[in-house]
Design a protein around this motif. Structure first.
Motif, PDB file in Angstrom:
ATOM      1  N   THR A   1      -6.324  -6.079  -9.624  1.00  0.00           N
ATOM      2  CA  THR A   1      -6.956  -6.086  -8.299  1.00  0.00           C
ATOM      3  C   THR A   1      -6.109  -6.907  -7.346  1.00  0.00           C
ATOM      4  N   TRP A   2      -6.205  -6.513  -6.049  1.00  0.00           N
ATOM      5  CA  TRP A   2      -5.520  -7.274  -5.014  1.00  0.00           C
ATOM      6  C   TRP A   2      -6.378  -8.467  -4.599  1.00  0.00           C
TER       7      TRP A   2
ATOM      8  N   THR B   1       0.805  -1.229   0.000  1.00  0.00           N
ATOM      9  CA  THR B   1       0.000   0.000   0.000  1.00  0.00           C
ATOM     10  C   THR B   1       0.830   1.267   0.000  1.00  0.00           C
ATOM     11  N   ASP B   2       2.118   1.190   0.347  1.00  0.00           N
ATOM     12  CA  ASP B   2       2.955   2.389   0.356  1.00  0.00           C
ATOM     13  C   ASP B   2       4.418   1.979   0.200  1.00  0.00           C
TER      14      ASP B   2
ATOM     15  N   SER C   1      -9.572  -5.209  -3.340  1.00  0.00           N
ATOM     16  CA  SER C   1      -9.348  -3.770  -3.421  1.00  0.00           C
ATOM     17  C   SER C   1      -8.652  -3.420  -4.731  1.00  0.00           C
ATOM     18  N   SER C   2      -8.849  -2.168  -5.165  1.00  0.00           N
ATOM     19  CA  SER C   2      -8.255  -1.707  -6.421  1.00  0.00           C
ATOM     20  C   SER C   2      -6.807  -1.288  -6.197  1.00  0.00           C
ATOM     21  N   LEU C   3      -6.093  -1.133  -7.323  1.00  0.00           N
ATOM     22  CA  LEU C   3      -4.666  -0.795  -7.285  1.00  0.00           C
ATOM     23  C   LEU C   3      -4.511   0.715  -7.143  1.00  0.00           C
ATOM     24  N   CYS C   4      -3.901   1.139  -6.026  1.00  0.00           N
ATOM     25  CA  CYS C   4      -3.640   2.575  -5.799  1.00  0.00           C
ATOM     26  C   CYS C   4      -2.143   2.870  -5.867  1.00  0.00           C
ATOM     27  N   TYR C   5      -1.369   2.176  -5.050  1.00  0.00           N
ATOM     28  CA  TYR C   5       0.092   2.361  -5.069  1.00  0.00           C
ATOM     29  C   TYR C   5       0.705   1.473  -6.144  1.00  0.00           C
ATOM     30  N   ARG C   6       1.626   2.052  -6.954  1.00  0.00           N
ATOM     31  CA  ARG C   6       2.239   1.312  -8.068  1.00  0.00           C
ATOM     32  C   ARG C   6       3.748   1.480  -8.031  1.00  0.00           C
TER      33      ARG C   6
ATOM     34  N   GLU D   1       1.991   1.070 -16.509  1.00  0.00           N
ATOM     35  CA  GLU D   1       1.229  -0.147 -16.235  1.00  0.00           C
ATOM     36  C   GLU D   1       1.286  -1.060 -17.454  1.00  0.00           C
TER      37      GLU D   1
ATOM     38  N   THR E   1      -8.244  -5.037 -15.519  1.00  0.00           N
ATOM     39  CA  THR E   1      -8.093  -4.268 -14.284  1.00  0.00           C
ATOM     40  C   THR E   1      -7.292  -5.089 -13.297  1.00  0.00           C
TER      41      THR E   1
END
Length: 390
Positions: free
Chosen positions: A338-339, A303-304, A343-348, A355, A336
């Motif tokens: 997904t985790w 996540t970070d 949950s959707s992908l925010c941190y990349r 992508e 898309t």
């Protein structure tokens, strides 16, 4: 009629003797040629002397016959004999010239051989110098070999000393590990005792506080005791229920703490509000997901940056799966990511900062050795990291 006396040529043999002296230093094949040449000159001189003696004898004989016969037509020696002797003399002179030419040629060959002999002597002298130099180098090398052998012996002694020291250190290390295990056991036992005592202390403090509060309340409300007796009974019942609930929560927290401690000793590491564990083997993404879910966890969700740095340092230099997956259900490769928790992908943190477009029906993400995200088929074999929230 006087007969001219034939002069006998004076053949000197000194050059031959001189050559015989110089031939002593020549090789054996040339000395035979010089001996044959000297023998030929000696034979030529003997023949010339014999001819002179024969001619003198003929002249004396003819002179005696002329004294007895006064009217004799004196011819000395017959013309045929004289011509024969002259021819023989000329032939001998030609042979002498031929021998002289051969002598000159042999002298030339001798000079060449002497020159070659000088060159060979020079080469021999140079080879002797090189031999002496090589002998000196050999002596120096022998000294160097002796020094190297001494150095080798010193190194072997140092090696033996280091091996003994290493063995002693290993024994000390084993003893230290044993002492460490014993201290850890004592520490765990003391920790459990301390925790139990602290819980008992907290409980006693709560009971003491409650008793003090009740005592004060009783002192203040002594006159109202009869009116508030029923309310106090109700309050007492509620407090007893709360106490029981607190005891149940304490037991539950104790059990969770024991489980977390056991999990931490089995390879789990804590970061913030989660625990993480690196697998000991490599396998597919689906197998990794099932393995994490079987232990009450899930594939790691990043996540970070701080969490990714911790997981990357925990994973070391190995490639490992993360809980990110995409399904391609169209020909336009629109999908898309997904985790595993939906949950959707925010941190990349993709490898090329873009992508990727998956080319497989199911594409899974993994962390490479440079800590960047890569995409590949889900049936590849990598390590994985499980995550469990506290």
């Amino acid at each position: 009629m006087s007969v001219r006396r034939m002069e006998t040529p004076n053949y000197e043999n000194s050059p031959v003797n001189g050559e015989s002296r110089t031939r002593e230093n020549c090789p054996s094949g040339d000395s035979a040629v010089y001996k044959w040449l000297g023998f030929s000159f000696g034979l030529l001189c003997i023949i010339q002397s014999s001819l002179n003696i024969y001619l003198w004898a003929q002249v004396d004989q003819n002179s005696n016959e002329s004294k007895n016969i006064s009217t004799c037509n004196f011819t000395c020696v017959s013309a045929d004999d004289v011509r024969t002797l002259i021819l023989e003399r000329d032939q001998l002179l030609q042979e002498k010239l031929q021998f002289l030419q051969e002598k000159n040629q042999l002298n030339f060959s001798k000079d060449l051989l002497n020159q070659k002999n000088k060159e060979l002597l020079q080469n021999n002298s140079q080879l002797n110098q090189e031999k002496n130099q090589l002998l000196q180098e050999k002596l120096q090398l022998s000294k160097d070999v002796t020094l190297l052998n001494q150095l080798r012996e010193h190194l072997l002694q140092d090696k033996n000393n280091l091996l003994q020291w290493n063995s002693q250190l290993n024994r000390d290390n084993v003893q230290l590990f044993q002492e460490k295990d014993r201290l850890l056991k004592n520490n765990r036992r003391l920790y459990q005792c301390t925790k139990q005592l602290l819980q008992d202390k907290d409980e006693l403090l709560r009971e003491n506080c409650q008793l003090e509060h009740d005592l004060n309340q009783l002192d203040q409300d002594k006159t109202k005791l009869r009116n508030t007796l029923s309310r106090l009974k109700t309050t007492n019942g509620i407090l007893i229920k709360r106490k029981m609930m607190c005891n149940d929560n304490v037991i539950r927290l104790q059990n969770q703490l024991i489980e977390l401690q056991s999990e931490l000793y089995m390879g789990w590491r804590r970061f913030k509000s989660g625990c993480y564990r690196l697998s000991s083997t490599s396998n597919t993404w689906e197998f990794a997901r099932q393995d994490c879910e079987g232990s009450g966890a899930h594939l790691v969700i990043l996540t970070d940056k701080a969490e990714e740095n911790f997981v990357s340092s925990f994973g070391g230099a190995e490639k490992f799966w993360i809980g990110l997956k995409a399904e391609n259900t169209s020909d336009t490769c629109v999908c898309t990511w997904t985790w595993v928790d939906g949950s959707s992908l925010c941190y990349r943190n993709w490898d090329n900062q873009e992508e990727p477009l998956p080319t497989w029906t199911y594409s899974c993400a993994h962390v490479a050795q440079n800590h960047a995200w890569l995409v590949g088929p889900c049936d590849e074999s990598y390590y994985w990291i499980c995550e469990k929230e506290l």
